[in-house]
Design an enzyme around this catalytic site. Sequence first.
Site, PDB file in Angstrom:
ATOM      1  N   LYS A 125       1.272  -1.090   0.237  1.00 24.89           N
ATOM      2  CA  LYS A 125       0.109  -0.190   0.422  1.00 24.89           C
ATOM      3  C   LYS A 125       1.210   0.984   0.236  1.00 24.89           C
ATOM      4  O   LYS A 125       2.172   1.511   0.248  1.00 24.89           O
ATOM      5  CB  LYS A 125      -0.928  -0.049   1.125  1.00 24.89           C
ATOM      6  CG  LYS A 125      -2.131   0.880   1.402  1.00 24.89           C
ATOM      7  CD  LYS A 125      -3.116   0.736   0.472  1.00 24.89           C
ATOM      8  CE  LYS A 125      -4.474   0.812   0.657  1.00 24.89           C
ATOM      9  NZ  LYS A 125      -6.023   0.212  -0.174  1.00 24.89           N
ATOM     10  N   ASP A 165      -6.528   4.241  -4.772  1.00 27.31           N
ATOM     11  CA  ASP A 165      -7.920   4.081  -3.576  1.00 27.31           C
ATOM     12  C   ASP A 165      -8.605   5.496  -2.879  1.00 27.31           C
ATOM     13  O   ASP A 165      -8.250   6.413  -4.193  1.00 27.31           O
ATOM     14  CB  ASP A 165      -6.735   3.946  -2.798  1.00 27.31           C
ATOM     15  CG  ASP A 165      -7.570   3.826  -1.097  1.00 27.31           C
ATOM     16  OD1 ASP A 165      -8.060   2.601  -1.143  1.00 27.31           O
ATOM     17  OD2 ASP A 165      -7.278   4.019   0.348  1.00 27.31           O
TER      18      ASP A 165
END
Length: 444
Positions: A125, A165
């Site tokens: 991430k 995201d």
Amino acid sequence: MSYVNTLMEKIVQRNPNEPEFLQAAREVLESLEPVIERHPEYVDAGLFERIVEPERQIIFRVPWVDDKGEVQVNRGFRVEFSSAIGPYKGGLRLHPSVNLSIIKFLGFEQIFKNSLTGLPIGGGKGGSDFDPKGKSDAEVMRFCQSFMTELYRHIGADTDVPAGDIGVGGREIGYMFGQYKRIVNRYEGVLTGKGLTWGGSLARTEATGYGLVYFVDEMLKTRGESFAGKRVVVSGSGNVAIYAAQKVKELGGEVVAMSDSNGYFVDEKGVNLDTIRLLKEVQRKRCKDYLAMHDHASYFEGCDDIWTVPCDIALPCATQNEINEQSARTLVANGCIAVAEGANMPSTPEAVKVFLDNKVLFGPGKAANAGGVAVSALEMSQNSMRYSWTFEEVDAKLKDIMVNIHKKAYEAANDYGFSGNLVVGANIAGFLKVADAMYSHGIV
Ligand code: NDP
């Protein structure tokens, strides 16, 4: 002291300022207690100590010049958590709240979510504390180019494949892809969520919402139920919510309420999805404006009370912690039989307990919203093959993947004595595949 508690003490000592990461680590490790008992060889191999430590974490300066000619500096992150079963894969978040703890929490969760898809993708991430809200296109472009000017050396189609995201949609992926391609002089599938004319996959937009509903359909089948004739409440009216609502309708359910961050509306005749798509995807308007086109509907300020609307199935698709214990109790009292998380962590731990205690079918986000990353992995496959599948082909693969995720979580829960508990089942099933790979690779 139990093995997990001793390990958690070490993790707390080593990461004292990372509350979100510590919360995620504790939740996963506690649900792995039965695995620890059955697999002492994993303890001997230090597997749990290793899996909670990212393989690599990169923090970097992102300087850029705003429209006034002033220099701005943001902080960039990429946490490459686990490559045990494939290249690191996970989104980039651009939001002022981004810090190492949040990126580590999301990266850690991503390991197990990605494993559950059955596809060869590891966990990672990244992101930055840059706030795209209120910035011009030119500012966003300069930021994205600067961000990629450092990130490019750490990523690659077979190394680490970021995606979007919060705050990173098609526009940002475009700017980042353009800069990457320019620097490395290679056209490769290094990012997913790309535009359809330059390597994106059909059905990626619909994937998380459709996947969620395919997953719920499997949950319902375990009780001999289906969507047909069910009243469904979907929170949010963004990407996940809109396509979840569309698939609910296709399967015979009726969506009676939706929301945005200002409030929610109820349409007892069933939400008109053409209107919602027009308002949200084209006009960028608010849920309140639904009434102008459907005056029989009602609108309520504030979003918390959406869970007081009686329903058979609740699909939280907006944001974290949007269902608390009280809302969960109200849902149960109104006869709700199934809840599944389209958003990441929309139910508080207390709310999850209420659902499980009351035998409500509960699909945790890690499993239920994995359709998005699954189709991202299919985008990687298509890029590698220099080929595009049709919408129907991708959708069929997505459905298969979601059916399998449910099966794996359901069977793991049964196997380890937690019948019907998909929270434990998803953690165990996701973990076992990664653990097996790590064990085979030796101490690395
Ligand atoms: P969008 O930004 O498209 O939509 C988010 C929706 O939630 C909007 O309607 C927004 O309203 C609403 N919302 C935001 N904050 C709140 C709040 N505090 N209270 C009530 N409603 C709120 O995001 P996505 O649909 O892509 O994502 C939704 C969730 O799903 C997130 O948790 C995301 O992490 C998760 N997710 C998304 C995936 C994907 O593929 N997109 C994959 C897996 C998980 P408003 O317009 O007013 O801001």
